[in-house]
Motif scaffolding. Structure first.
Motif, mmCIF file in Angstrom:
data_model
loop_
_atom_site.group_PDB
_atom_site.id
_atom_site.type_symbol
_atom_site.label_atom_id
_atom_site.label_comp_id
_atom_site.label_asym_id
_atom_site.label_seq_id
_atom_site.Cartn_x
_atom_site.Cartn_y
_atom_site.Cartn_z
ATOM 1 N N LEU A 7 -4.430 3.953 -6.590
ATOM 2 C CA LEU A 7 -4.386 3.080 -5.423
ATOM 3 C C LEU A 7 -5.702 3.167 -4.673
ATOM 4 O O LEU A 7 -6.314 4.230 -4.602
ATOM 5 C CB LEU A 7 -3.242 3.466 -4.495
ATOM 6 N N THR A 8 -6.107 2.045 -4.104
ATOM 7 C CA THR A 8 -7.321 2.007 -3.297
ATOM 8 C C THR A 8 -7.024 1.358 -1.959
ATOM 9 O O THR A 8 -6.232 0.417 -1.874
ATOM 10 C CB THR A 8 -8.429 1.216 -4.018
ATOM 11 N N CYS A 9 -7.649 1.878 -0.935
ATOM 12 C CA CYS A 9 -7.544 1.317 0.411
ATOM 13 C C CYS A 9 -8.945 0.963 0.883
ATOM 14 O O CYS A 9 -9.809 1.837 0.965
ATOM 15 C CB CYS A 9 -6.895 2.326 1.347
ATOM 16 N N VAL A 42 -6.639 -2.538 3.706
ATOM 17 C CA VAL A 42 -6.023 -3.337 2.646
ATOM 18 C C VAL A 42 -5.853 -2.468 1.410
ATOM 19 O O VAL A 42 -6.843 -1.981 0.848
ATOM 20 C CB VAL A 42 -6.879 -4.573 2.305
ATOM 21 N N GLU A 43 -4.582 -2.287 1.002
ATOM 22 C CA GLU A 43 -4.285 -1.497 -0.187
ATOM 23 C C GLU A 43 -4.270 -2.381 -1.434
ATOM 24 O O GLU A 43 -3.958 -3.579 -1.355
ATOM 25 C CB GLU A 43 -2.916 -0.814 -0.070
ATOM 26 N N SER A 44 -4.564 -1.762 -2.553
ATOM 27 C CA SER A 44 -4.470 -2.459 -3.847
ATOM 28 C C SER A 44 -4.208 -1.422 -4.923
ATOM 29 O O SER A 44 -4.367 -0.221 -4.699
ATOM 30 C CB SER A 44 -5.753 -3.238 -4.144
ATOM 31 N N GLY A 45 -3.790 -1.909 -6.097
ATOM 32 C CA GLY A 45 -3.630 -1.027 -7.241
ATOM 33 C C GLY A 45 -2.206 -0.688 -7.616
ATOM 34 O O GLY A 45 -1.978 -0.004 -8.617
ATOM 35 N N GLN A 54 -0.919 -3.126 4.788
ATOM 36 C CA GLN A 54 0.300 -3.895 4.575
ATOM 37 C C GLN A 54 1.192 -3.289 3.499
ATOM 38 O O GLN A 54 2.354 -3.675 3.359
ATOM 39 C CB GLN A 54 -0.048 -5.345 4.194
ATOM 40 N N THR A 97 1.459 -1.451 -0.690
ATOM 41 C CA THR A 97 1.426 -1.909 -2.078
ATOM 42 C C THR A 97 2.571 -1.241 -2.828
ATOM 43 O O THR A 97 2.818 -0.042 -2.655
ATOM 44 C CB THR A 97 0.068 -1.611 -2.739
ATOM 45 N N THR A 101 -14.009 3.111 1.252
ATOM 46 C CA THR A 101 -12.754 3.089 0.519
ATOM 47 C C THR A 101 -12.142 4.482 0.415
ATOM 48 O O THR A 101 -12.861 5.493 0.428
ATOM 49 C CB THR A 101 -12.931 2.534 -0.904
ATOM 50 N N TYR A 119 1.470 3.054 1.701
ATOM 51 C CA TYR A 119 0.662 2.570 2.813
ATOM 52 C C TYR A 119 -0.513 3.502 3.060
ATOM 53 O O TYR A 119 -0.354 4.730 3.036
ATOM 54 C CB TYR A 119 1.488 2.520 4.095
ATOM 55 N N SER A 137 -8.962 6.456 -1.960
ATOM 56 C CA SER A 137 -8.168 6.276 -3.170
ATOM 57 C C SER A 137 -7.082 7.333 -3.289
ATOM 58 O O SER A 137 -7.174 8.405 -2.675
ATOM 59 C CB SER A 137 -9.068 6.332 -4.407
#
Length: 128
Positions: free
Chosen positions: A20-22, A5-8, A120, A122, A78, A95, A80
């Motif tokens: 970005l973080t995964c 799950v990616e975010s940021g 998915q 970001t 995680t 991704y 990054s």
């Protein structure tokens, strides 16, 4: 399998930074290499950066070398991507991916086909 799950992601101006973080779950995190890829509409997904399972070895696309830094924290499961000096051409969906087919290898991988599990994505948008 591994869940990623990616975010940021977000909207920034040229010259700004983003991180970005995964987050990974489902398999021993330090058993596999990981990577970041990006894709824009109508283009193939392209390699950005990769890191070995230990975090010792990293490799970057020429287009981001010196501006992006990939890292991982095997205690937190995680990975990054620190992105500095962002440019409009960095705009893409980013991704994270995991190489599961060669567990406990010390290598990193930069080919799309080397990766088995994907997040998915970001969105990163850099305005000029």
């Amino acid at each position: 399998q591994v869940q990623l799950v990616e975010s940021g992601g977000g909207l920034v101006q040229a010259g700004d930074s983003l991180r970005l973080t995964c987050a990974a779950s489902g398999r021993t995190f330090n058993s596999y290499a990981m990577g970041w890829f990006r894709q824009t509409p109508g283009k193939e997904r392209e390699f950005v950066a990769t890191i070995s399972r230990s975090g010792i070895f990293t490799y970057y696309a020429d287009s981001v070398k010196g501006r992006f830094t990939i890292s991982r924290d095997n205690t937190k499961n995680t990975m990054s991507l620190q992105m500095n000096s962002l440019k409009p051409e960095d705009t893409a969906v980013y991704y994270c991916a995991a190489n599961l087919r060669t567990p406990y290898s010390s290598s990193y991988y930069y080919k799309l086909d080397d990766y088995d599990s994907w997040g998915q994505g970001t969105q990163v948008t850099v305005s000029s």
